[in-house]
Scaffold this active site. Structure first.
Site, short mmCIF file in Angstrom:
data_model
loop_
_atom_site.label_atom_id
_atom_site.label_comp_id
_atom_site.label_asym_id
_atom_site.label_seq_id
_atom_site.Cartn_x
_atom_site.Cartn_y
_atom_site.Cartn_z
CE1 TYR A 1 34.66 30.40 45.97
CE2 TYR A 1 36.03 32.18 47.15
CZ TYR A 1 36.04 31.19 45.99
OH TYR A 1 36.72 31.23 44.97
CB CYS A 2 32.58 36.56 49.62
SG CYS A 2 31.67 36.58 51.05
NE ARG A 3 36.47 41.66 49.51
CZ ARG A 3 36.10 42.59 49.52
NH1 ARG A 3 35.50 43.40 50.81
NH2 ARG A 3 36.11 43.36 48.68
#
Lengths: 222, 222
Positions: free
Chosen positions: A178-180
């Site tokens: 996952y990221c932002r």
DNA sequence: CTGTTATTCAATGAAATCATTGAATAGGAG
DNA sequence: CTCCTATTCAATGATTTCATTGAATAACAG
């Protein structure tokens, strides 16, 4: 007071707020600031704007009370002015994806470019996997953002470090990156790399701020 | 595809949606359409725009998929394109009232002009009063809108008819008036008139669409 | 104090938004 | 078919938004 005059005033004031949101750069800034405070320089770099231009957009956000300012030594850090700014952004984003076929298409096209069939899982699903310890969760944002707060038990593996980190990962478990947020591409690239190397991988559709917004477990300094 | 190009496209598409909302007239139109479908002529009259101008604004809302069109005999009726359009509008409105002191002031000044101390109750409180049968609820919108749907047990008393209706109301119970939404002024005027005549009166802060959105009991043709 | 760095400000021209006007369309009524 | 009415379209000028440029501030370092 005249009824029409009153309404004109009310809707004009509200429209000012909406106008402050009605620009691609400013939306991207809000999306970025959902991760935490950033300096003007950082914001400019992340969003591909000149510093002067970023500063101007930040002024309009500040005038609309959507962001707040804090001086930190030589730097000035901007933050979202409140939880509800992020909530509104999410609402607008969802409305956009639901009603603007073009926007949805841009994203799915981009994902298709990264890997044949992108496995997407949502926060609810990941929360279940996390509880049953059935997945390894990778936070592929820059380490600084990981340090500000991350999903409970997630490992910090910024995209650049992923290649070196590969052999430490189990082949049998599902690796979730996952990221932002939903528009962040780090996670897509991480999943592509993982799959190329024979791992079972998926990306969480949302990002860390959405995870926290939904009340799922986080590790966070503050 | 280039990462920056992708982001530019995504945020530009979303900004189009937000831009379509970023105008006082268009916000007012959305607020009005929350009551149900209206013709261009009606919309123009209610919002104080020329027909041509209203039509243009409706086109931009239509292009952003925020409203839908249906031909009805000689007339063209516009409606909100979905539940989530109203939800987003409420979110923006709340954000505006929370962060824009000017907007909040305009409203409170207007209310002060109507009566010394305006009694406001929210939907939750009214729901409780309704259940305990401790209040008489007046729907002061035009009768046509009442007919499309109204709060369970509310009486249709459009503002013009209120004076004639006064003597039928009990002096001991609380009279609660509501109309289209928090910016609708009919309810304020109704409360002022009721108080002048010695009734206990208050306005519900929100309007019928918000009441329905929150899942409280309604009478509605569908 | 002087120099340095991060940020803001002011001015400019290009592009987009907006309201008004008057003409064009499209469907129903006779 | 012809008239009538609701709505849309096209063109215009006024205003606003936007990115770029280069200069101005403001705080820290020495």
């Amino acid at each position: 007071m005249n009824k029409r005059l009153f309404k004109d005033k009310v809707y004009t004031e509200l429209a000012k707020l909406v106008k402050a949101l009605a620009n691609p750069h400013r939306l991207e800034v809000i999306d970025l600031l959902a991760q935490g405070p950033f300096s003007v320089e950082q914001i400019a770099a992340y969003t591909g704007m000149s510093v002067a231009n970023a500063s101007q957009h930040l002024q309009t956000l500040k005038n609309a009370r959507l962001v707040t300012v804090a001086r930190n030594g030589n730097f000035i850090h901007y933050s979202l002015a409140g939880e509800n700014v992020f909530d509104t952004w999410v609402e607008l984003r969802n409305l956009g994806l639901a009603h603007n076929a073009e926007a949805a298409k841009v994203i799915s096209d981009f994902r298709k470019g990264k890997s044949r069939d992108t496995d997407l899982i949502d926060a609810e699903t990941l929360a279940r996997l996390l509880q049953k310890e059935q997945a390894v969760i990778l936070d592929v944002r820059p380490e600084e953002e990981y340090n500000r707060g991350h999903i409970h038990r997630a490992l910090s593996v910024p995209l650049e470090s992923l290649a070196a980190y590969l052999k430490k990962l189990p082949k049998r478990k599902l690796i979730v990156a996952y990221c932002r947020g939903p528009f962040c591409v780090y996670a897509d690239e991480a999943v592509a790399l993982l799959k190329e190397n024979g791992y079972k991988a998926a990306r969480m559709e949302e990002g860390f701020p959405e995870w926290r917004q939904k009340g799922y477990p986080v590790a966070q300094v503050s």
